[in-house]
Design a protein around this motif. Structure first.
Motif, short mmCIF file in Angstrom:
data_model
loop_
_atom_site.label_atom_id
_atom_site.label_comp_id
_atom_site.label_asym_id
_atom_site.label_seq_id
_atom_site.Cartn_x
_atom_site.Cartn_y
_atom_site.Cartn_z
N SER A 486 31.63 25.69 54.04
CA SER A 486 30.69 26.20 54.87
C SER A 486 30.57 25.12 55.83
O SER A 486 30.35 24.06 55.66
CB SER A 486 29.65 26.84 54.36
OG SER A 486 28.93 25.69 53.66
N PRO A 487 30.30 25.49 57.26
CA PRO A 487 29.87 24.74 58.17
C PRO A 487 28.90 23.97 57.99
O PRO A 487 27.69 24.71 57.53
CB PRO A 487 29.99 25.42 59.44
CG PRO A 487 30.65 26.85 59.31
CD PRO A 487 30.69 27.22 57.73
N GLY A 488 28.53 22.67 58.23
CA GLY A 488 27.35 21.85 58.04
C GLY A 488 27.43 21.44 56.76
O GLY A 488 26.44 20.54 56.34
N SER A 489 28.27 21.57 55.95
CA SER A 489 28.40 21.04 54.30
C SER A 489 28.99 19.69 54.59
O SER A 489 29.60 19.30 55.45
CB SER A 489 28.96 21.90 53.51
OG SER A 489 30.19 22.06 53.78
N ARG A 490 28.75 19.05 53.23
CA ARG A 490 29.57 17.76 53.29
C ARG A 490 30.44 17.83 52.09
O ARG A 490 30.23 18.07 50.84
CB ARG A 490 28.27 16.52 52.81
CG ARG A 490 28.89 15.32 52.39
CD ARG A 490 27.80 14.34 52.01
NE ARG A 490 28.30 13.16 51.75
CZ ARG A 490 28.72 12.61 50.46
NH1 ARG A 490 28.59 13.48 49.56
NH2 ARG A 490 29.07 11.29 50.24
N GLN A 491 31.78 17.34 52.34
CA GLN A 491 32.68 17.46 51.43
C GLN A 491 33.55 16.36 51.30
O GLN A 491 34.45 15.71 52.10
CB GLN A 491 33.72 18.66 52.12
CG GLN A 491 34.70 19.28 50.87
CD GLN A 491 35.49 20.32 51.64
OE1 GLN A 491 35.27 21.09 52.65
NE2 GLN A 491 36.22 20.86 50.82
N PRO A 492 33.51 15.55 49.87
CA PRO A 492 34.16 14.36 49.79
C PRO A 492 35.57 14.98 49.55
O PRO A 492 36.04 15.75 49.09
CB PRO A 492 33.69 13.71 48.57
CG PRO A 492 32.27 14.60 48.34
CD PRO A 492 32.40 15.66 48.99
N VAL A 493 36.50 13.96 50.32
CA VAL A 493 38.16 14.25 50.20
C VAL A 493 38.98 13.37 49.18
O VAL A 493 39.44 13.95 48.49
CB VAL A 493 38.62 14.10 51.53
CG1 VAL A 493 40.07 14.27 51.64
CG2 VAL A 493 37.90 15.03 52.66
N ASN A 525 34.01 3.41 50.40
CA ASN A 525 35.43 3.61 50.50
C ASN A 525 35.70 5.12 50.02
O ASN A 525 36.76 5.45 49.74
CB ASN A 525 36.23 2.80 49.33
CG ASN A 525 35.50 2.97 48.01
OD1 ASN A 525 34.47 3.93 47.77
ND2 ASN A 525 36.16 2.60 46.82
N THR A 526 34.82 6.12 50.28
CA THR A 526 34.69 7.51 50.04
C THR A 526 35.14 8.20 51.26
O THR A 526 34.21 7.62 52.32
CB THR A 526 33.68 8.08 49.28
OG1 THR A 526 33.69 7.28 48.08
CG2 THR A 526 33.83 9.56 49.11
N LEU A 527 36.05 8.96 51.66
CA LEU A 527 36.23 9.76 52.77
C LEU A 527 35.57 11.23 52.43
O LEU A 527 35.74 11.96 51.60
CB LEU A 527 37.88 10.05 53.10
CG LEU A 527 38.24 10.79 54.33
CD1 LEU A 527 37.86 10.03 55.70
CD2 LEU A 527 39.67 11.10 54.47
N VAL A 528 34.92 11.52 53.52
CA VAL A 528 33.99 12.80 53.63
C VAL A 528 34.23 13.62 54.82
O VAL A 528 34.55 13.07 55.97
CB VAL A 528 32.53 12.38 53.41
CG1 VAL A 528 31.81 13.66 53.59
CG2 VAL A 528 32.14 11.39 52.32
N TYR A 529 34.58 14.76 54.54
CA TYR A 529 34.63 15.74 55.65
C TYR A 529 33.92 16.82 55.86
O TYR A 529 33.00 17.43 54.95
CB TYR A 529 36.24 16.52 55.16
CG TYR A 529 36.38 17.87 56.07
CD1 TYR A 529 36.86 17.55 57.39
CD2 TYR A 529 36.26 18.90 55.92
CE1 TYR A 529 37.19 18.41 58.48
CE2 TYR A 529 36.60 20.11 56.63
CZ TYR A 529 37.03 19.81 57.93
OH TYR A 529 37.15 20.88 58.73
N PHE A 530 33.48 16.92 57.09
CA PHE A 530 32.31 17.86 57.52
C PHE A 530 32.84 19.04 58.24
O PHE A 530 33.41 19.00 59.22
CB PHE A 530 31.44 17.27 58.50
CG PHE A 530 30.65 16.31 58.06
CD1 PHE A 530 29.37 16.22 57.09
CD2 PHE A 530 31.15 14.64 57.78
CE1 PHE A 530 28.93 15.21 56.83
CE2 PHE A 530 30.51 13.71 57.37
CZ PHE A 530 29.18 14.08 56.70
#
Length: 709
Positions: A486-493, A525-530
């Motif tokens: 969902s928009p505005g959430s934080r998603q680790p990749v 070292n963690t990539l996060v997608y918004f």
């Protein structure tokens, strides 16, 4: 009358009945024969062991110094000897037949040593005891025991000096040693026999020292001393001691000082006077006084007496192990004796303490050069500066670094051990060696702590270069696919796995490309997608730069991440119109850098010339071989032409395989399916080797035709 034969033994467990045939006859009458049955029943029988019941009897050997009433032999049903076949000795009676022996037989069958022991002065002694044993039923047996007394092996107590005369002067105080007696033997103890109640003297029962019990006056005493074996009191000897206490009308000399205590420097010169005694005689007579030293050899070797003066004889070296073993102190006694009879003497105790002098400067170690890697951590030990000092105590040094620690000198030194530690960053590219100046200062080498000596020492520290190593990430390229939330959430990749050398170095991560809309972030070292509001699938090509190291030695690596984002599904309202939408795919570009070796031009030229020469050599060799084979074929060509009209026709080999000739013999394998003549399709069924040229050829067993292979 029927009796049991002498020496016969009955055993009901073996034979429980005997049948006796008796014949009797009177004169003029017929003989009568009858039977007598004797039944044997089991019962208790008293028997003695063979050694005890034998004619010689049992033998026991003991030493003459055995203690009184020591058990020597037991007439009991035990493996040691005595009776067997009886349950308990309490129902037995023991009686001694002969009474001309000092040994004793107890009611329980024990043979004891005499009450006063054996006489140790005699040679081997033998005693025979005849003993009778009887039970309560009247059964008895008897035996004998012979006791052999052997001479004692221990030494006898004796006085090497049975008579002694001692003369002392009056005025001896209580508990002072008057004399000492000594006796040979084992476990020797001493006692005063006479007088029975000594009032002036007592003796130490272990050492034999005779001491006074009070202040002695003029008297004559006669002491009778006994020495005895504590374990065998009968072993004893006596000695006489005559003690004469003489009177005196004068006193011992008086000296000033009465006790001499001094501290002497180790640099005092031989011949120096330490003290001069002032001694006087109470009689004021013109007698001379004698001075002598009493003490250990170490004192008498370093000091001497010249009349009343105590002088230094040799050099007093404080800096030596011998002086350390003595505790840096000398003790002795000056004995001052006045002439005449009886002689009187005075003792002056002496205590001399040697003090240190700081004579030598510290010495630097040879070749103080150390090597440390430029990646050494803070506090790492570089090396140890081992300074020396000839003054005692050895190596009592303090270390300091001239100029202190700082950016230009990233090292420190331990004050007590001399260890050099790393306290700052090292970089061999900026500076590959350091020259340190270490000050060595001695301590506790002089009685005056202000007298200290020091020396400056040069120490070289070389930095060992460590090859540059960029961070390594596994894998270097990742292709990932996620579903947008969902928009505005934080998603680790994903999480990047990278490491550097050394492992302790911290890594930093930065996105340097492909993140134009800012939907991706790095948290460590963690990539996060918004996620955003865009619904169409879209691939992202992210370039992440990983940095390691610090300062000028920072190195980096680049990791490529291909992230395909799929929008989350949403409900669609029903519609009758179907619309097909073709999503345009964006081109995916991945840049990967590979290391390529580019040799110099001279290396390529040399490699090309070498290849040409090698090919030329192989060509010449092949040409020579072909020419030699052609010459041999021409010499044998006539024979082939006679065997077959198509002698020069080539030979073709079937693709199914090749069967070589073996040792010049014709092969037993049918080769008709393998070898053919191309022009006439002639078949060959044999293979052989020419003995002259060594070449192989084919043959036909029917037509005798031959062809070279």
């Amino acid at each position: 009358q029927v009796t049991l034969r002498a020496g016969a033994e009955l055993d009901a467990r073996q034979v429980n009945q005997y049948t006796l045939i008796l014949r009797a006859a009177c004169p003029g009458e017929d003989e009568v024969e009858e039977q007598l049955f004797v039944q044997v029943t089991a019962g208790q029988v008293l028997r003695c062991d063979t050694p005890f019941a034998s004619a010689e009897g049992d033998v026991v050997q003991v030493l003459a110094d055995v203690a009184p009433r020591t058990p020597l032999y037991a007439v009991l049903p035990q493996p040691l000897g005595g009776l067997t076949g009886f349950p308990s000795p309490s129902f037995l009676q023991f009686r001694l037949r002969n009474h001309n022996t000092p040994l004793t037989l107890t009611r329980r069958g024990l043979v004891l040593a005499p009450d006063n022991g054996f006489d140790p002065s005699k040679d081997t002694q033998t005693f025979r005891l005849e003993i009778e044993v009887m039970d309560r039923h009247g059964h008895n047996c008897s035996g004998a025991v012979r006791v052999e007394v052997l001479p004692s092996r221990r030494p006898r107590v004796t006085f090497p000096e049975p008579h002694r005369a001692v003369t002392v002067t009056e005025g001896i105080g209580p508990w002072e040693v008057v004399t000492q007696v000594h006796a040979r033997g084992d476990n020797v103890r001493y006692a005063i026999l006479a007088p029975v109640a000594p009032a002036l003297f007592t003796i130490d029962e272990v050492t034999g020292e005779i001491r006074s019990t009070r202040r002695l006056e003029v008297i004559r005493a006669h002491l009778l001393i006994r020495a005895y074996n504590a374990l065998h009191p009968d072993d004893h000897a006596t000695a006489t001691v005559n003690v004469t206490v003489q009177g005196t009308d004068r006193q011992a000399p008086r000296c000033v000082p009465a006790i001499f205590v001094s501290q002497v420097s180790e640099t005092v010169s031989p011949g120096s006077t330490l003290v001069t005694l002032r001694c006087t005689d109470s009689t004021s007579t013109d007698r001379c006084l004698l001075y002598a030293l009493e003490g250990p050899p170490s004192f008498r070797s370093h000091f001497c007496m010249e009349g009343p003066r105590l002088k230094v004889n040799t050099t007093l070296d404080y800096d030596s192990e011998a002086m350390d073993a003595l505790g840096f102190q000398f003790t002795a006694t000056i004995v001052v004796t006045v002439g005449g009879q009886p002689q009187q003497s005075t003792r002056v105790p002496v205590l001399v303490t040697v003090t240190p002098v700081n004579e030598f400067r510290p010495a630097c170690p040879n070749g103080a050069t150390f090597t440390v890697p430029e990646t050494a951590a803070f506090g790492s030990v570089v090396g140890r500066v081992a300074g020396t000092d000839r003054d005692y105590p050895p190596d009592s040094l303090e270390y300091s670094l001239e100029g202190g620690s700082g950016p230009s000198q990233p090292f420190s030194i331990d004050r007590h051990t001399g260890e050099i530690h790393v306290v700052g960053p090292l970089d061999s590219q900026q500076q590959n060696s350091y020259r340190l100046v270490v000050r060595l200062t001695d301590t506790h080498n002089d009685l005056d702590l202000r007298k200290r000596q020091s020396r400056l020492c040069d120490v070289s520290v070389r930095l060992q270069a460590v090859p540059d190593q960029r961070p390594v990430c596994i894998p270097e390229v990742q292709e990932l696919q996620i579903t947008a939330g969902s928009p505005g959430s934080r998603q680790p990749v994903t999480r990047l796995v990278c490491h550097s050398n050394p492992d302790s170095a911290a890594l930093t991560y930065t996105i340097v490309g492909g993140n134009e809309d800012g939907r991706f972030r790095l948290e460590g070292n963690t990539l996060v997608y918004f996620p955003s509001h865009r619904a169409e699938p879209r691939p992202f090509v992210l370039l992440v730069e990983v940095w390691g190291g610090s300062g000028a030695r920072r190195r980096s690596s680049v990791v490529a991440l291909v992230v395909r984002v799929t929008p989350r599904s949403t409900p669609v309202p029903p519609s009758t119109t179907t619309q097909h939408t073709t999503l345009q795919k964006e081109p995916l570009v991945i840049t990967q850098t590979e290391a390529v070796w580019q040799p110099p031009a001279w290396f390529v030229a040399v490699l090309t010339i070498s290849g040409v020469l090698l090919l030329a050599t192989l060509g010449c060799t092949a040409r020579n071989l072909l020419c030699s084979s052609w010459d041999v074929g021409e010499h044998s060509g006539g024979k082939e032409e006679q065997g077959h009209p198509h002698a020069s026709s080539p030979v073709s080999v079937c693709q199914r395989g090749w069967v070589p000739c073996q040792g010049g013999r014709k092969s037993p394998v049918a080769l008709s399916s393998l070898f053919y003549l191309s022009s006439t399709q002639e078949q060959f069924d044999g293979c052989a080797q020419d003995p002259r040229t060594g070449r192989d050829y084919l043959s036909n067993s029917v037509t005798r035709a031959q062809r070279w292979i």
